[in-house]
Design an enzyme around this catalytic site. Structure first.
Site, PDB file in Angstrom:
ATOM      1  N   ARG A   1      13.223  18.816 -60.923  1.00 16.90           N
ATOM      2  CA  ARG A   1      12.344  19.109 -59.780  1.00 16.90           C
ATOM      3  C   ARG A   1      11.729  20.501 -59.906  1.00 16.90           C
ATOM      4  O   ARG A   1      11.525  21.193 -58.901  1.00 16.90           O
ATOM      5  CB  ARG A   1      13.073  18.981 -58.448  1.00 16.90           C
ATOM      6  CG  ARG A   1      13.896  17.714 -58.295  1.00 16.90           C
ATOM      7  CD  ARG A   1      13.109  16.471 -58.570  1.00 16.90           C
ATOM      8  NE  ARG A   1      13.906  15.253 -58.372  1.00 16.90           N
ATOM      9  CZ  ARG A   1      13.437  14.036 -58.661  1.00 16.90           C
ATOM     10  NH1 ARG A   1      12.224  13.874 -59.187  1.00 16.90           N
ATOM     11  NH2 ARG A   1      14.186  12.980 -58.440  1.00 16.90           N
TER      12      ARG A   1
ATOM     13  N   ASN B   1      23.308  18.616 -61.199  1.00 17.92           N
ATOM     14  CA  ASN B   1      23.616  17.465 -62.046  1.00 17.92           C
ATOM     15  C   ASN B   1      23.991  18.039 -63.406  1.00 17.92           C
ATOM     16  O   ASN B   1      23.130  18.485 -64.156  1.00 17.92           O
ATOM     17  CB  ASN B   1      22.411  16.534 -62.176  1.00 17.92           C
ATOM     18  CG  ASN B   1      22.044  15.911 -60.841  1.00 17.92           C
ATOM     19  OD1 ASN B   1      22.907  15.428 -60.116  1.00 17.92           O
ATOM     20  ND2 ASN B   1      20.774  15.945 -60.493  1.00 17.92           N
TER      21      ASN B   1
ATOM     22  N   GLU C   1       1.896  18.162 -43.768  1.00 17.19           N
ATOM     23  CA  GLU C   1       2.515  17.101 -42.969  1.00 17.19           C
ATOM     24  C   GLU C   1       1.460  16.111 -42.480  1.00 17.19           C
ATOM     25  O   GLU C   1       1.675  14.894 -42.474  1.00 17.19           O
ATOM     26  CB  GLU C   1       3.247  17.717 -41.780  1.00 17.19           C
ATOM     27  CG  GLU C   1       3.914  16.685 -40.878  1.00 17.19           C
ATOM     28  CD  GLU C   1       4.624  17.323 -39.680  1.00 17.19           C
ATOM     29  OE1 GLU C   1       4.189  18.397 -39.230  1.00 17.19           O
ATOM     30  OE2 GLU C   1       5.612  16.724 -39.205  1.00 17.19           O
TER      31      GLU C   1
ATOM     32  N   GLU D   1      25.102  10.634 -56.084  1.00 18.21           N
ATOM     33  CA  GLU D   1      24.098  10.185 -57.051  1.00 18.21           C
ATOM     34  C   GLU D   1      24.681  10.069 -58.462  1.00 18.21           C
ATOM     35  O   GLU D   1      24.074  10.502 -59.443  1.00 18.21           O
ATOM     36  CB  GLU D   1      22.885  11.117 -57.032  1.00 18.21           C
ATOM     37  CG  GLU D   1      22.212  11.153 -55.659  1.00 18.21           C
ATOM     38  CD  GLU D   1      20.933  11.977 -55.606  1.00 18.21           C
ATOM     39  OE1 GLU D   1      20.802  12.935 -56.383  1.00 18.21           O
ATOM     40  OE2 GLU D   1      20.060  11.649 -54.773  1.00 18.21           O
TER      41      GLU D   1
ATOM     42  N   LYS E   1      22.577  20.221 -46.822  1.00 15.84           N
ATOM     43  CA  LYS E   1      21.111  20.231 -46.745  1.00 15.84           C
ATOM     44  C   LYS E   1      20.683  20.336 -45.287  1.00 15.84           C
ATOM     45  O   LYS E   1      21.323  19.753 -44.407  1.00 15.84           O
ATOM     46  CB  LYS E   1      20.528  18.971 -47.370  1.00 15.84           C
ATOM     47  CG  LYS E   1      20.644  18.946 -48.885  1.00 15.84           C
ATOM     48  CD  LYS E   1      19.837  17.820 -49.525  1.00 15.84           C
ATOM     49  CE  LYS E   1      20.082  17.835 -51.035  1.00 15.84           C
ATOM     50  NZ  LYS E   1      19.232  16.900 -51.794  1.00 15.84           N
TER      51      LYS E   1
ATOM     52  N   GLU F   1       9.640  19.855 -54.074  1.00 19.06           N
ATOM     53  CA  GLU F   1       9.763  18.475 -54.546  1.00 19.06           C
ATOM     54  C   GLU F   1       8.944  17.507 -53.696  1.00 19.06           C
ATOM     55  O   GLU F   1       8.191  16.697 -54.230  1.00 19.06           O
ATOM     56  CB  GLU F   1      11.239  18.068 -54.537  1.00 19.06           C
ATOM     57  CG  GLU F   1      11.455  16.611 -54.911  1.00 19.06           C
ATOM     58  CD  GLU F   1      12.927  16.236 -55.010  1.00 19.06           C
ATOM     59  OE1 GLU F   1      13.795  17.091 -54.797  1.00 19.06           O
ATOM     60  OE2 GLU F   1      13.189  15.051 -55.328  1.00 19.06           O
TER      61      GLU F   1
ATOM     62  N   ASP G   1      16.597  14.292 -47.218  1.00 15.64           N
ATOM     63  CA  ASP G   1      16.409  14.969 -48.492  1.00 15.64           C
ATOM     64  C   ASP G   1      15.129  15.799 -48.520  1.00 15.64           C
ATOM     65  O   ASP G   1      14.182  15.429 -49.213  1.00 15.64           O
ATOM     66  CB  ASP G   1      16.384  13.912 -49.619  1.00 15.64           C
ATOM     67  CG  ASP G   1      16.643  14.530 -50.976  1.00 15.64           C
ATOM     68  OD1 ASP G   1      16.940  15.729 -51.029  1.00 15.64           O
ATOM     69  OD2 ASP G   1      16.551  13.801 -51.976  1.00 15.64           O
TER      70      ASP G   1
HETATM   71  C1  GCU Z   1      17.231  15.044 -54.602  1.00 18.01           C
HETATM   72  C2  GCU Z   1      16.511  15.266 -55.903  1.00 18.01           C
HETATM   73  C3  GCU Z   1      17.457  15.223 -57.066  1.00 18.01           C
HETATM   74  C4  GCU Z   1      18.627  16.162 -56.822  1.00 18.01           C
HETATM   75  C5  GCU Z   1      19.281  15.842 -55.501  1.00 18.01           C
HETATM   76  C6  GCU Z   1      20.372  16.826 -55.107  1.00 18.01           C
HETATM   77  O1  GCU Z   1      17.650  13.717 -54.501  1.00 18.01           O
HETATM   78  O2  GCU Z   1      15.497  14.310 -56.066  1.00 18.01           O
HETATM   79  O3  GCU Z   1      16.743  15.594 -58.228  1.00 18.01           O
HETATM   80  O4  GCU Z   1      19.552  16.064 -57.847  1.00 18.01           O
HETATM   81  O5  GCU Z   1      18.334  15.888 -54.482  1.00 18.01           O
HETATM   82  O6  GCU Z   1      20.130  17.630 -54.211  1.00 18.01           O
HETATM   83  O7  GCU Z   1      21.449  16.804 -55.667  1.00 18.01           O
END
Ligand code: GCU
Length: 648
Positions: free
Chosen positions: A139, A181, A480, A264, A338, A371, A343
């Site tokens: 991102r 990640n 927006e 994820e 968050k 993003e 998201d």
């Molecule tokens: C969003 C994003 C991902 C990221 C994830 C996160 O989904 O698209 O690229 O890894 O947030 O915050 O972990």
């Protein structure tokens, strides 16, 4: 730095100090940084570092106590900054830079300044290696990584040092240097590649910035050769304790770990039947002897949802997972949440989790990298959105900014781009984030003016300032207007998330739906007839959001499924609102582009050219959004635009 945009620290910003006589008292590495800054400014502008008769005194009083506060005042023709900690002196120095000439005028009583949040952090989603799908920076919209190149830490860290300097000047004090990640190469930063992290930490340290690392929960297995990563297994706990000790041997002031677990597809404690508190506390125990912190992310939800399943609501997930664990987290475990329940959409309610965990240290996570807000091709200054979030009293009498006891974090928008952020005006987001993390209740418009004055050397009303302010000020609301309406979110192209695709995620496993049909649109999250998400809030929010009659217009479709002729508080129907805002949004981009055109000659030509080029793309994209969204809803509803404008 040669050839790199100076952002909010152009040489001219140091003229007021550089033309004067400065006395510096104190010793230590951060005092040396301040002395180096002043010396360089004086070399450029003719002032001097002196022992007597100063115009400015910068003084560390006594032994460095590690504090970040400072006191600044002016009397008898001398401006004085005192601090009991070297970090405080550094922030006091940059305070004087921000004040500019005003720091040397008149008399002012000593004023005490201290950050309201102790941790003000940027998370870089940088990979060491270039990821086949995500590129190097996940991102990321500003080129490659600042930290990593050719599969390892950059040999030349001058740019990283310059970055640390920019961050210190807006108050940021922590950086996580790799993606949440954690892929195979990056996992090893924790162990045999820690020396590379130490090099980066060394470049950031002179500006008071601590380095953090994202680690994989499966490290004992993938790096340590153990058969399990069970957080309650003795060998696992010992492995982490040893790993942490080796990290601190390499980086004595290391900040701690960032962990994305059971999210994820990332590994986590669920595989062993353990809770998130078990997982976080195990890492907290490994870090505790060294004074480190684990940032455990609350972004946990089912990303393999069946779209036919109407009982599962992604918005509920973080609360459902974590609220039962309130009070169970170790003191040096911070739950990183968050700001919204989904998201980082252009409009979301504040996450109810933030108000519901009084026994847990929470950090609130924002997304500076755009993003879902135009990917640094569109101007979208997020200051007003962040400020709304931070000021929102989500628990009775407590604004989010005060509930974020574990700090404020933003996903970084910076890369190795010459302008740092791809779109030069996206620098305003980075700067605003730092200043809001220092003072969450600050007026974002004052911060914007400060950024404009520093970056473009112009006071309000002069030069390009008025134009810049008009372009940036309303840019979030403009964005927006031409994208997903009334809080419903997404409608983006799957995968890369740029540009419109109204049904792009409608039948996907990601849990982000709008449910538009011929009669209406929106997600029923009420307790009475929907997913019950509205009931996760305390009063007055739960009641406010529960009914479409009281729900604020801008979040109506987040909380309710309503018919196209539903009347908004604005006096417009939902369908007419969709048409009107999409036409207005594009018109506002056209107007902003005009204003930018008129600033040619008033701003640096390279910056001007880059922004002008981005405006062409923003306008093309905004028109695409307008036409796809309007056509989609016209075709679904059959309701024509009252004003008869062109819909396809
Ligand atoms: C969003 C994003 C991902 C990221 C994830 C996160 O989904 O698209 O690229 O890894 O947030 O915050 O972990």
């Amino acid at each position: 730095m040669q050839g790199v945009d100076p952002a909010w620290l152009p040489d001219g910003a140091f003229r007021p100090i550089g033309t004067r006589r400065t006395l510096i008292r104190g010793t230590g590495p951060l005092v040396d940084t301040v002395r180096g800054e002043v010396t360089e400014a004086c070399a450029r502008f003719g002032g001097a570092v002196v022992q007597d008769d100063p115009d400015l005194v910068l003084e560390l009083t006594g032994e460095d106590d590690g504090g970040e506060a400072f006191t600044c005042g002016r009397r008898d023709g001398c401006t004085t900054v005192t601090a009991t900690g070297a970090r405080g002196l550094l922030y006091g120095f940059f305070h004087v830079v921000r004040l500019g000439e005003a720091a040397f005028l008149g008399e002012t009583e000593p004023q005490h300044h201290r950050p309201e949040l102790a941790l003000r952090m940027l998370d870089h989603w940088d990979n060491v290696a270039v990821h086949p799908v995500m590129g190097q920076v996940e991102r990321g919209y500003a080129g490659g990584s600042l930290f990593w190149a050719d599969g390892r830490a950059r040999g030349d860290l001058e740019r990283v040092r310059a970055y640390g300097r920019l961050l210190a000047a807006c108050g940021i004090n922590a950086v996580a240097v790799n993606n949440v990640n954690v892929h195979a190469a990056e996992a090893r930063l924790l162990t045999d590649r820690i020396g590379e992290v130490a090099d980066i930490a060394g470049a950031l340290r002179p500006y008071g910035i601590r380095t953090h690392l994202s680690v994989t929960f499966a490290a004992p297995v993938v790096l340590g050769g153990l058969e399990t990563a069970d957080p309650l297994a003795t060998e696992v706990r010992e492995w982490w304790a040893g790993a942490a000790a080796r990290v601190y041997a390499a980086i004595p002031d290391f900040g701690g770990f960032v962990v994305k677990a059971d999210s994820e597809g990332q590994p986590g404690p669920f595989a062993y039947g353990r809770s998130h508190a078990d997982g976080a506390n195990m890492l907290a125990a490994a870090l505790a002897p060294h004074g480190g912190t684990v940032h455990w992310r609350a972004f946990v939800y089912d990303h393999r949802q069946d779209w036919r399943d109407r009982s599962t609501d992604r918005a509920r997930a973080a609360y459902d997972h974590f609220v039962p664990l309130d009070g169970e987290f170790a003191d040096n475990a911070v739950l990183q949440v968050k700001h919204g329940p989904m998201d980082f959409q252009v409009r979301e309610p504040v996450s109810p989790l933030i108000g519901a965990m009084p026994g847990t240290r929470l950090a609130v996570e924002l997304q500076a990298t755009q993003e879902y807000t135009g990917q640094q091709r569109h101007v979208c200054w997020l200051g007003p959105m962040w400020s709304e979030v931070l000021r929102c009293e989500i628990a009775e009498g407590s604004p989010v900014g005060a509930l974020a006891r574990g700090g404020l974090v933003a996903v970084s928008n910076v890369g190795d781009d010459l302008f740092w952020t791809g779109h030069p005006l996206a620098q305003a987001n980075l700067y605003t984030f730092g200043r809001l993390a220092w003072e969450p209740g600050a007026d974002p418009h004052r911060i914007l003016d400060e950024w404009i004055r520093l970056s473009f050397g112009a006071g309000p009303g002069s030069g390009p300032a008025a134009g810049l302010r008009s372009i940036l000020d309303g840019s979030w609301r403009t964005y927006e207007k031409y994208t997903a309406p009334l809080g419903v979110g997404f409608m983006v192209q799957p995968g890369h998330h740029y540009g419109p695709s109204v049904d792009g995620y409608e039948y996907s496993p990601w849990g982000t739906y709008h449910f538009a049909d011929r009669d209406g649109v929106g997600v029923d999250r009420s307790v009475a007839s929907g997913t019950g998400y509205a009931g996760q809030y305390a009063k007055p929010w739960a009641e406010l959001y529960e009914s479409p009659e009281t729900c604020p217009d801008e979040l109506l479709l987040f909380f309710h499924h309503v018919s196209y002729d539903h009347m908004l508080k604005s006096g417009k129907t939902v369908i007419q609102h969709i048409y009107d805002t999409h036409f207005e949004g594009v018109a506002e981009v056209e107007a902003a582009r005009e204003v930018w055109g008129s600033l040619v000659g008033l701003v640096d030509p390279a910056r001007h050219a880059r922004v002008a080029e981005r405006f062409e793309e923003q306008l093309r994209s905004a028109r695409e959004w307008r036409d796809q969204v309007n056509s989609y809803f016209f075709r679904k509803s059959g309701v024509p635009d009252e004003r008869g404008r062109r819909i396809y």
